[in-house]
Enzyme design. Structure first.
Site, PDB file in Angstrom:
ATOM      1  CG  ASP A 152      -2.280   0.578   0.980  1.00  0.00           C
ATOM      2  OD1 ASP A 152      -2.387   1.399   0.051  1.00  0.00           O
ATOM      3  OD2 ASP A 152      -3.226   0.274   1.734  1.00  0.00           O
ATOM      4  CD  GLU A 185       0.477   4.343  -7.538  1.00  0.00           C
ATOM      5  OE1 GLU A 185      -0.486   3.887  -8.218  1.00  0.00           O
ATOM      6  OE2 GLU A 185       0.934   5.488  -7.677  1.00  0.00           O
ATOM      7  CD1 TRP A 186      -5.178   3.256  -3.325  1.00  0.00           C
ATOM      8  CD2 TRP A 186      -3.942   5.021  -2.728  1.00  0.00           C
ATOM      9  NE1 TRP A 186      -4.795   3.083  -2.012  1.00  0.00           N
ATOM     10  CE2 TRP A 186      -4.043   4.152  -1.621  1.00  0.00           C
ATOM     11  CE3 TRP A 186      -3.205   6.211  -2.597  1.00  0.00           C
ATOM     12  CZ2 TRP A 186      -3.432   4.420  -0.393  1.00  0.00           C
ATOM     13  CZ3 TRP A 186      -2.602   6.476  -1.368  1.00  0.00           C
ATOM     14  CH2 TRP A 186      -2.716   5.588  -0.293  1.00  0.00           C
ATOM     15  N   GLY A 187      -3.180   4.386  -8.372  1.00  0.00           N
ATOM     16  CA  GLY A 187      -3.031   5.000  -9.691  1.00  0.00           C
ATOM     17  C   GLY A 187      -2.410   6.382  -9.663  1.00  0.00           C
ATOM     18  CG  ASP A 207      -9.521   2.215  -0.668  1.00  0.00           C
ATOM     19  OD1 ASP A 207      -8.563   2.010  -1.436  1.00  0.00           O
ATOM     20  OD2 ASP A 207      -9.426   2.187   0.566  1.00  0.00           O
TER      21      ASP A 207
HETATM   22  C1  GLA Z   1      -5.959   1.420   1.617  1.00  0.00           C
HETATM   23  C2  GLA Z   1      -6.154   0.408   0.499  1.00  0.00           C
HETATM   24  C3  GLA Z   1      -7.312  -0.512   0.868  1.00  0.00           C
HETATM   25  C4  GLA Z   1      -7.021  -1.222   2.177  1.00  0.00           C
HETATM   26  C5  GLA Z   1      -6.746  -0.205   3.265  1.00  0.00           C
HETATM   27  C6  GLA Z   1      -6.232  -0.836   4.538  1.00  0.00           C
HETATM   28  O1  GLA Z   1      -7.026   2.283   1.723  1.00  0.00           O
HETATM   29  O2  GLA Z   1      -6.381   1.037  -0.716  1.00  0.00           O
HETATM   30  O3  GLA Z   1      -7.550  -1.459  -0.163  1.00  0.00           O
HETATM   31  O4  GLA Z   1      -5.926  -2.075   2.010  1.00  0.00           O
HETATM   32  O5  GLA Z   1      -5.761   0.737   2.855  1.00  0.00           O
HETATM   33  O6  GLA Z   1      -5.994   0.108   5.537  1.00  0.00           O
END
Ligand code: GLA
Length: 410
Positions: A152, A185-187, A207
């Site tokens: 993450d 890393e969400w892009g 998310d």
């Molecule tokens: C981030 C990630 C999620 C999850 C949470 C856990 O938000 O994107 O998918 O793993 O952390 O805290």
């Protein structure tokens, strides 16, 4: 003099050859998108050894393991402290027998263990991150028998994402046990442009939350995506996905509270997009309807198809979205998605969908010359054939927030 120069050149060459080569990511762990289950969507940090083992039992008894779901991934909040030498430990209350015993339990059932860490000082849930301990953590995971790492991106101020993900990829390779690397890393830094040789999948979106079509905006300045927002964003990245490296629009919310239609559409679209299929519901207590969706082997085969091409959002018409995914052997998956709040009637003329997937596979549907058998992937029934005539062939009603999905085969 000449001799000396020769000796110097040969010396340099030998020195270069002796330098360690850059590690390669583990190969063949992601020839098709990964399938499994994760603790996060249902349980967040409220996890335990009992939950994980119970889910593993349900995975096997329900037939899901045999349908291809093999990873059991423990997300955030499994951590204890680091020991005196810096090695991370498991939370002794949540996991009294330690992580190695969880791995052994899963392996004995033909399942694999996934774990979670973060490139920063702390995870998103405030647990110890891997920063400065990357090689040590990789060694610890390998010792425990871990098979999958989700990595993450919280608490990473001033850290370079390319460097951080390459570092953990190298560490996993050096630790000697094949471990899947799921980048999360969400892009933010467009990993699809640089991470093909680094990880096996990368998150393309923030998310997900259990909602079909709305953003959930938090005061802290970030948002979570509904199913449609994930699809819209992931759609633009299809040329970057392929065998060994997949776009990841986040884990599934099927069975967590959306309607059956919405769940079916969500699952179908993840398969159309060759997305990782990581379940997020409580497998120990799921409805028959949920089970029928996530166990649809013919739909799973669309996701896992060995041509490895992410589906194409070809066009929108009358409020509907039309998606095509080329498959191995000349077949196509074809899905009509109705994202609206009302049912939509549609007269289907195959000739309107003569397309060539120029951007990725180069393949064409050729409805004017080829005749495909039409198989409905949700009713599990054949529905005749396509026709080369240029006129409406069938009348369809696509239910609100639902799909009609076909496999077209030669
Ligand atoms: C981030 C990630 C999620 C999850 C949470 C856990 O938000 O994107 O998918 O793993 O952390 O805290």
């Amino acid at each position: 003099m000449r001799q000396l120069r020769f000796v110097a050149v040969v010396g340099c060459m030998l020195a270069l050859m002796a330098m360690p080569a850059k590690a390669q990511k583990w190969e063949h762990l992601a020839d098709t998108p990964q399938m499994g289950w994760s603790t996060w969507n249902k349980f967040q940090g409220n996890i335990s050894e009992d939950i994980v083992k119970g889910i593993a039992d349900a995975m096997v008894e329900s037939g899901l393991r045999d349908a291809g779901y093999t990873y059991i991934n423990i997300d955030d909040c499994w951590h204890g402290q680091r020991d005196g030498n810096g090695f991370i430990q498991t939370d002794p209350v949540k996991f009294p027998n330690g992580m190695r015993s969880v791995a052994e339990y899963l392996h004995a059932k033909g399942l694999k263990l996934g774990i979670y860490s973060d490139a920063g000082t702390n995870t998103c849930g405030g647990m110890p991150g891997s920063l400065g301990h990357e090689y040590q953590d990789a060694i610890q995971y390998a010792r425990w028998g871990v098979d999958y790492l989700k990595y993450d991106w919280c608490n990473t101020t001033n850290i370079n994402p390319r460097g951080a993900y390459q570092l953990i990829s190298d560490a996993l390779r050096s630790a000697g046990r094949p471990i899947f690397l799921s980048m999360c890393e969400w892009g933010n830094s467009k990993p699809w442009k640089w991470a093909r040789e680094v990880g096996h999948s990368w998150r393309t979106t923030p998310d997900i939350w259990c909602n079909f079509d709305s953003l959930r905006v938090f005061e802290a300045g970030y948002s979570q995506f509904g199913v449609m927002q994930c699809i819209a964003f992931n759609d633009s990245l299809r040329q970057y996905a392929g065998k060994g490296h997949w776009n990841d629009p986040d884990m599934l919310e099927v069975g967590n509270g959306m309607t059956e239609n919405e769940d079916r559409a969500h699952f179908t679209m993840w398969c159309m997009m060759a997305s990782p299929l990581i379940l997020g519901n409580d497998l120990r207590a799921m409805s028959e309807a949920t089970r029928n969706i996530i166990m649809n082997k013919e739909m799973i085969a669309i996701d896992q198809d060995t041509l490895c091409v992410q589906g194409l959002h070809y066009c929108d018409r009358d409020g509907l979205q039309f998606w095509f995914k080329p498959l191995a052997g000349g077949d196509w998956a074809f899905t009509i998605l109705n994202p609206t709040r009302h049912d939509i009637d549609f007269a289907l003329n195959w000739q309107d969908f003569n397309l060539t997937d120029k951007a990725v596979s180069g393949l064409s549907t050729d409805f004017d010359t080829k005749v495909y058998k039409v198989y409905n992937l949700w009713t599990h029934k054949p529905e005749g054939k396509t026709t080369t005539k240029n006129k409406p062939d069938r009348k369809l009603t696509v239910k609100s927030r639902d799909v009609i999905s076909y496999r077209l085969s030669l």
